[in-house]
Every structure is written in structure tokens, then in C-alpha cells.
Design a protein around this motif. Structure first.
Motif, mmCIF file in Angstrom:
data_model
loop_
_atom_site.group_PDB
_atom_site.id
_atom_site.type_symbol
_atom_site.label_atom_id
_atom_site.label_comp_id
_atom_site.label_asym_id
_atom_site.label_seq_id
_atom_site.Cartn_x
_atom_site.Cartn_y
_atom_site.Cartn_z
ATOM 1 N N ILE A 15 1.039 -1.372 -0.021
ATOM 2 C CA ILE A 15 0.268 -0.392 -0.025
ATOM 3 C C ILE A 15 0.609 1.474 -0.390
ATOM 4 N N LYS A 16 2.013 0.693 0.896
ATOM 5 C CA LYS A 16 2.333 2.262 1.116
ATOM 6 C C LYS A 16 3.455 3.114 -0.819
ATOM 7 N N LYS A 17 3.310 1.717 -0.965
ATOM 8 C CA LYS A 17 4.628 2.036 -2.280
ATOM 9 C C LYS A 17 3.498 2.471 -3.775
ATOM 10 N N LEU A 18 2.173 1.866 -3.661
ATOM 11 C CA LEU A 18 1.052 2.945 -4.328
ATOM 12 C C LEU A 18 0.961 4.278 -3.819
ATOM 13 N N LYS A 19 1.497 4.955 -2.775
ATOM 14 C CA LYS A 19 1.642 6.439 -2.733
ATOM 15 C C LYS A 19 3.008 6.594 -3.923
ATOM 16 N N ARG A 24 2.391 2.952 -8.796
ATOM 17 C CA ARG A 24 0.629 2.701 -9.595
ATOM 18 C C ARG A 24 0.802 2.763 -11.089
ATOM 19 N N ASP A 25 1.311 3.470 -11.667
ATOM 20 C CA ASP A 25 1.456 2.784 -12.932
ATOM 21 C C ASP A 25 2.207 1.199 -13.609
ATOM 22 N N MET A 26 2.625 1.054 -12.683
ATOM 23 C CA MET A 26 3.348 -0.307 -13.158
ATOM 24 C C MET A 26 2.224 -1.633 -13.323
ATOM 25 N N ASN A 27 1.716 -0.991 -11.645
ATOM 26 C CA ASN A 27 0.318 -2.458 -11.216
ATOM 27 C C ASN A 27 -1.170 -1.574 -11.838
ATOM 28 N N ILE A 31 -5.339 4.693 -4.619
ATOM 29 C CA ILE A 31 -5.776 4.297 -3.842
ATOM 30 C C ILE A 31 -6.497 5.609 -3.394
ATOM 31 N N ILE A 32 -8.318 5.016 -2.931
ATOM 32 C CA ILE A 32 -8.369 5.433 -2.677
ATOM 33 C C ILE A 32 -9.191 5.740 -0.809
ATOM 34 N N GLU A 33 -9.474 7.222 -0.400
ATOM 35 C CA GLU A 33 -9.611 6.919 1.293
ATOM 36 C C GLU A 33 -10.742 8.157 1.449
ATOM 37 N N GLY A 34 -11.284 7.328 3.019
ATOM 38 C CA GLY A 34 -12.540 8.413 3.197
ATOM 39 C C GLY A 34 -13.956 7.205 3.004
ATOM 40 N N ILE A 99 -7.964 0.031 -2.252
ATOM 41 C CA ILE A 99 -6.882 -0.370 -3.596
ATOM 42 C C ILE A 99 -8.361 -0.372 -5.583
ATOM 43 N N ILE A 100 -8.278 0.483 -5.563
ATOM 44 C CA ILE A 100 -8.465 0.414 -7.042
ATOM 45 C C ILE A 100 -8.042 0.025 -8.574
ATOM 46 N N GLY A 101 -8.444 -0.495 -8.621
ATOM 47 C CA GLY A 101 -8.032 -0.844 -9.972
ATOM 48 C C GLY A 101 -8.314 -0.355 -11.127
ATOM 49 N N ARG A 102 -7.159 0.252 -12.238
ATOM 50 C CA ARG A 102 -7.419 1.213 -13.301
ATOM 51 C C ARG A 102 -7.895 0.554 -14.147
#
Length: 269
Positions: A15-19, A24-27, A31-34, A99-102
Motif C-alpha cells: 500500500i505504501k508503494k502505491l503512494k 501506481r503506473d506499474m500495477n 488508492i482512494i480514502e474516506g 485499492i482500485i484497479g485502473r
């Protein structure tokens, strides 16, 4: 119920990597929050990979029960409050993120709409998010962004969209200039915002137009200015010469709304 309590847990590290935009581009994930964004993601049938919940939320009833029933249909992962704080991107987290898939399908331009909005190297994430929200508010389903525009899936951008990120197709252009030339072949006129004109945004008809919003500091790049069909500016009565990019976009787009709602027969038939 198993609760993750270690910062060395592999999922927490992921999750921290997705910051980082690179991951984000690779995977092809972000992330959405709230609570609001989670609800929007469910309603818009976004590709929700996992939902992460702070274990304290279950006791505090901060998440509405009807939403918890929907959340339970997805893979839920629980973490301690301390761990959630390390993966949250806000100062006062609500204790839930996902975690949301693009959407990785080819993004083709929809030429059926009256106007198309294109962003030329918009840098501020807050501006970008607000522009996406504005585009969504007037019923457009797409936006073009140059390669140099801020990352649309940056957490600040995602928060600023208030859910529009799920409804507006983001088309990243390798060469915005070439993309605009292709759009012009479909009988769209290219309109740019510029201070170097006496023409007002109120002087044009907003039908079959592609509107380019330029970089906050430098405006629209010269190559795109050279192929523009019309240059317009926002009339101002005070001493300020320019406006924030997202504010300017809103003013331009709501002139389109005004024309469409008050002069429909004159401008759009």
C-alpha cells in the motif's frame, strides 16, 4: 478476524508503494480514502481490489451500517489504528481506504459531445482534481491530459475529484499537439485561453469545440497556440490579470452550460 499490526507486513508495504506514481503506473492501481469515495466507488462499480479498514472503526460506528453491508461483499483487510495512520494520506483519517484497479482499456476519444476539454501541463494536483470534478458536473465523460500534466491518480487529485475520478475517462496524450490535430479532423475547432487577445469567452458558440487550458505559469504552449482556431480570455474588471487554472476552467465551462440551457435551439441545433 485477523488484524494486521506489523509495519513490516508485505501488504502494508505494498500500500505504501502505491503512494509512488511509478508503482501506481506499474500495477495499474491507485488508492482512494474516506467514506464518501468508498461509497462512490461501490456505486460506480469501480474495480475494488481490497478494502482496508482500521479495526477501531468497527467499534466507533463511524462507517454507516448500510455501507458496511456493501463493503462486506469485497475482500476486507483489517489493520490496527497505528498501522492505518502509516498508510493514510490525510491528517484525520476516517479509517477506511481501498485499492482500485485502473481502467486499462484503450481510451478512445468520444466525438459525440459538444465540447472536449484538454489540459496542457497542469501541474497542481488540487487544480487537476477540481477541473475533473467540474468536467463531471457539466456532464462530460472524458478529459485529455498532456504527458506533462500532474498524475491524475495522485491521492490529492483523487480526493479533489470527489468521486468524478470514477466517471470521467482520463485520456493521457503522448503528444497533445498531435492529438489536437487529429480532433480537428473531426470538425472540432480548437479554442485556447490566452491573455494575448481581445476576444472574450462570451463571444463564441460552444458547439464542436476542444478547449485547451494551459499551464499555471506559462499558459498554452506555443506549438498549440499556432494551430488554434480561436483565442479567448475571461473579461476582468479588476487589476488581477489572470485566474487560478481550475477557477478559469469553471468559468469557461459554465458559459457552455449557460448557452446550452438558455439558448439550446440557437447554439446546439
Amino acid at each position: 478476524m485477523q488484524v494486521i499490526s506489523s509495519k513490516d507486513n508485505e501488504f502494508v508495504k505494498y500500500i505504501k508503494k502505491l503512494k509512488d506514481k511509478k508503482y501506481r503506473d506499474m500495477n495499474k492501481e491507485f488508492i482512494i480514502e474516506g467514506i464518501k469515495l468508498i461509497r462512490e466507488a461501490i456505486e460506480e462499480k469501480a474495480e475494488i481490489k481490497q478494502i482496508v479498514i482500521c479495526d477501531n472503526c468497527l467499534d466507533s460506528d463511524i462507517i454507516p451500517k448500510e455501507l458496511m453491508y456493501e463493503i462486506a461483499k469485497y475482500e476486507c483487510i483489517y489493520v490496527t489504528e497505528n498501522i492505518f495512520k502509516t498508510i493514510s494520506d490525510v491528517n484525520t483519517p476516517q479509517g477506511i481506504l481501498a485499492i482500485i484497479g485502473r481502467n486499462t482499456t484503450e481510451a478512445e476519444i468520444d466525438y459525440s459531445q459538444d465540447i472536449i476539454v484538454a489540459l496542457d501541463d497542469i501541474q497542481d494536483p488540487g487544480n487537476l482534481g477540481t477541473i475533473l470534478r467540474t468536467v463531471d458536473s457539466i456532464g462530460l465523460n472524458q478529459i485529455l491530459v498532456s504527458k506533462g500534466t500532474a498524475d491524475s491518480y495522485n491521492p490529492k487529485v483523487v480526493r479533489s475529484t470527489m468521486g468524478a475520478i470514477f466517471r470521467v475517462k482520463i485520456i493521457e496524450c503522448e503528444s497533445l499537439e498531435n492529438t489536437l490535430k487529429e480532433i480537428k479532423k473531426h470538425k472540432f475547432e480548437l479554442v485556447i485561453t490566452s491573455l494575448q487577445t481581445n476576444n472574450s469567452i462570451y463571444d463564441i458558440k460552444y458547439n464542436k469545440k476542444v478547449i485547451v487550458i494551459g499551464n499555471e505559469a506559462n499558459g498554452v504552449e506555443a506549438n498549440i497556440q499556432n494551430i488554434a482556431d480561436k483565442k479567448v480570455k475571461i473579461p476582468m474588471l479588476g487589476k488581477t490579470e489572470s485566474l487560478n487554472a481550475s477557477v478559469a476552467t469553471g468559468i469557461v465551462l459554465y458559459e457552455y452550460v449557460r448557452q446550452k440551457t438558455t439558448n439550446n435551439d440557437k447554439f446546439f441545433n
